[in-house]
Design a protein around this motif. Structure first.
Motif, PDB file in Angstrom:
ATOM      1  N   ARG A   1      34.717  29.594  33.342  1.00  0.00           N
ATOM      2  CA  ARG A   1      34.499  30.078  34.708  1.00  0.00           C
ATOM      3  C   ARG A   1      35.842  30.459  35.326  1.00  0.00           C
ATOM      4  O   ARG A   1      36.799  29.688  35.259  1.00  0.00           O
ATOM      5  CB  ARG A   1      33.829  28.988  35.544  1.00  0.00           C
ATOM      6  CG  ARG A   1      33.492  29.431  36.964  1.00  0.00           C
ATOM      7  CD  ARG A   1      32.981  28.266  37.778  1.00  0.00           C
ATOM      8  NE  ARG A   1      34.083  27.328  38.002  1.00  0.00           N
ATOM      9  CZ  ARG A   1      33.916  26.050  38.305  1.00  0.00           C
ATOM     10  NH1 ARG A   1      32.703  25.534  38.391  1.00  0.00           N
ATOM     11  NH2 ARG A   1      34.957  25.270  38.501  1.00  0.00           N
ATOM     12  N   TYR A   2      35.894  31.653  35.892  1.00  0.00           N
ATOM     13  CA  TYR A   2      37.089  32.158  36.566  1.00  0.00           C
ATOM     14  C   TYR A   2      36.745  32.430  38.031  1.00  0.00           C
ATOM     15  O   TYR A   2      35.627  32.832  38.351  1.00  0.00           O
ATOM     16  CB  TYR A   2      37.531  33.493  35.966  1.00  0.00           C
ATOM     17  CG  TYR A   2      37.889  33.488  34.507  1.00  0.00           C
ATOM     18  CD1 TYR A   2      39.218  33.425  34.095  1.00  0.00           C
ATOM     19  CD2 TYR A   2      36.910  33.589  33.522  1.00  0.00           C
ATOM     20  CE1 TYR A   2      39.558  33.464  32.746  1.00  0.00           C
ATOM     21  CE2 TYR A   2      37.241  33.627  32.173  1.00  0.00           C
ATOM     22  CZ  TYR A   2      38.559  33.558  31.797  1.00  0.00           C
ATOM     23  OH  TYR A   2      38.892  33.596  30.470  1.00  0.00           O
ATOM     24  N   GLY A   3      37.717  32.303  38.901  1.00  0.00           N
ATOM     25  CA  GLY A   3      37.534  32.710  40.290  1.00  0.00           C
ATOM     26  C   GLY A   3      37.766  34.204  40.419  1.00  0.00           C
ATOM     27  O   GLY A   3      38.621  34.779  39.738  1.00  0.00           O
ATOM     28  N   VAL A   4      36.987  34.855  41.293  1.00  0.00           N
ATOM     29  CA  VAL A   4      37.111  36.300  41.503  1.00  0.00           C
ATOM     30  C   VAL A   4      37.045  36.635  42.984  1.00  0.00           C
ATOM     31  O   VAL A   4      36.547  35.864  43.800  1.00  0.00           O
ATOM     32  CB  VAL A   4      35.997  37.100  40.776  1.00  0.00           C
ATOM     33  CG1 VAL A   4      36.107  36.972  39.272  1.00  0.00           C
ATOM     34  CG2 VAL A   4      34.610  36.707  41.249  1.00  0.00           C
ATOM     35  N   GLY A   5      37.517  37.819  43.299  1.00  0.00           N
ATOM     36  CA  GLY A   5      37.234  38.481  44.558  1.00  0.00           C
ATOM     37  C   GLY A   5      36.224  39.567  44.237  1.00  0.00           C
ATOM     38  O   GLY A   5      36.194  40.078  43.112  1.00  0.00           O
ATOM     39  N   VAL A   6      35.371  39.907  45.189  1.00  0.00           N
ATOM     40  CA  VAL A   6      34.321  40.899  44.950  1.00  0.00           C
ATOM     41  C   VAL A   6      34.338  41.969  46.036  1.00  0.00           C
ATOM     42  O   VAL A   6      35.106  41.892  46.994  1.00  0.00           O
ATOM     43  CB  VAL A   6      32.926  40.244  44.874  1.00  0.00           C
ATOM     44  CG1 VAL A   6      32.842  39.273  43.695  1.00  0.00           C
ATOM     45  CG2 VAL A   6      32.560  39.542  46.180  1.00  0.00           C
ATOM     46  N   GLY A   7      33.439  42.943  45.872  1.00  0.00           N
ATOM     47  CA  GLY A   7      33.349  44.048  46.821  1.00  0.00           C
ATOM     48  C   GLY A   7      32.941  43.590  48.209  1.00  0.00           C
ATOM     49  O   GLY A   7      32.102  42.715  48.365  1.00  0.00           O
TER      50      GLY A   7
ATOM     51  N   SER B   1      45.855  36.088  46.650  1.00  0.00           N
ATOM     52  CA  SER B   1      45.239  35.403  47.797  1.00  0.00           C
ATOM     53  C   SER B   1      43.856  35.960  48.123  1.00  0.00           C
ATOM     54  O   SER B   1      43.113  35.353  48.891  1.00  0.00           O
ATOM     55  CB  SER B   1      46.143  35.495  49.024  1.00  0.00           C
ATOM     56  OG  SER B   1      46.312  36.856  49.400  1.00  0.00           O
ATOM     57  N   THR B   2      43.472  37.106  47.522  1.00  0.00           N
ATOM     58  CA  THR B   2      42.150  37.685  47.779  1.00  0.00           C
ATOM     59  C   THR B   2      41.057  37.082  46.899  1.00  0.00           C
ATOM     60  O   THR B   2      39.880  37.397  47.083  1.00  0.00           O
ATOM     61  CB  THR B   2      42.173  39.216  47.585  1.00  0.00           C
ATOM     62  OG1 THR B   2      42.496  39.508  46.217  1.00  0.00           O
ATOM     63  CG2 THR B   2      43.159  39.884  48.518  1.00  0.00           C
ATOM     64  N   ILE B   3      41.431  36.213  45.953  1.00  0.00           N
ATOM     65  CA  ILE B   3      40.421  35.551  45.121  1.00  0.00           C
ATOM     66  C   ILE B   3      39.605  34.636  46.038  1.00  0.00           C
ATOM     67  O   ILE B   3      40.154  33.895  46.849  1.00  0.00           O
ATOM     68  CB  ILE B   3      41.087  34.748  43.979  1.00  0.00           C
ATOM     69  CG1 ILE B   3      41.962  35.656  43.105  1.00  0.00           C
ATOM     70  CG2 ILE B   3      40.030  34.022  43.146  1.00  0.00           C
ATOM     71  CD1 ILE B   3      41.272  36.882  42.546  1.00  0.00           C
ATOM     72  N   GLY B   4      38.283  34.727  45.902  1.00  0.00           N
ATOM     73  CA  GLY B   4      37.408  33.936  46.759  1.00  0.00           C
ATOM     74  C   GLY B   4      37.017  34.651  48.034  1.00  0.00           C
ATOM     75  O   GLY B   4      36.518  34.037  48.968  1.00  0.00           O
TER      76      GLY B   4
END
Length: 193
Positions: free
Chosen positions: A71-77, A153-156
């Motif tokens: 599991r990885y942390g992501v930023g999304v649209g 810093s945009t992850i999450g």
């Protein structure tokens, strides 16, 4: 250990050993749950080698056997730009070239028009260190990507133009594990925030 078989435990341990320790690889300290972690999803319908992006959790799962995953942390649209669906990884690139789409230029010409002819890959490129190119079932480029970011810093958060982003360090790890032809499910957002 109710519900776990010897095979599930061994698979989980193998995924745990394979998951990198990348928590301090970048200058932004992410919450632990956004760092690559071996997990047991309990999802046997999610097949090994497939990727699942769950936008409300801000997590990407690279599936292993018997429901095990990294599991990885992501930023999304951001709102109105996230597109759910099932796609295929048709291409991969290291330090990819980038050009904003015409709709990005129309939405924010002050930010994107200067890049209308593209930008070579490198540390200042918005696609970051690696990119996985998502195509539809007809083989057409959707312009959706799973890529790195020079803004960890945009992850999450939901701030991108529709793509899923990982830190550059994490996307390098994911890139090495994903095969061309892998199926990617961008799950629908359930929350409206």
């Amino acid at each position: 250990m109710t519900g776990y078989t010897r095979r599930t435990i061994i698979t989980g341990l193998a995924m745990a050993l394979a998951a990198p320790t990348l928590a301090r690889a970048h200058q932004v300290t992410l919450p632990d749950h956004f760092n690559p972690t071996a997990v047991q999803t309990g999802r046997t319908d999610w097949l090994p080698g497939d990727i699942h992006v769950v936008p409300d959790e801000f997590h990407l799962y690279l599936m292993g056997k018997d429901g095990a995953a990294i599991r990885y942390g992501v930023g999304v649209g951001r709102k109105g730009l996230y597109e759910s669906g099932v796609f295929t990884v048709a291409r991969k690139a290291k330090w990819p070239w980038w050009r904003p789409t015409q709709s990005m230029i129309r939405r924010d010409p002050g930010k994107y028009a200067k890049y209308k002819n593209g930008m070579k890959g490198g540390p200042n490129n918005p696609l970051g260190a690696r990119a996985l190119y998502l195509h539809d079932d007809q083989g057409r480029d959707t312009y959706l990507r799973i890529h790195g970011t020079n803004a960890p810093s945009t992850i999450g958060s939901a701030v991108s133009n529709g793509c899923a982003r990982l830190t550059n360090e994490h996307v390098k790890d994911l890139y090495e594990r994903v095969e061309i032809g892998a199926r990617v499910t961008l799950h629908p957002k359930v929350t409206t925030a």
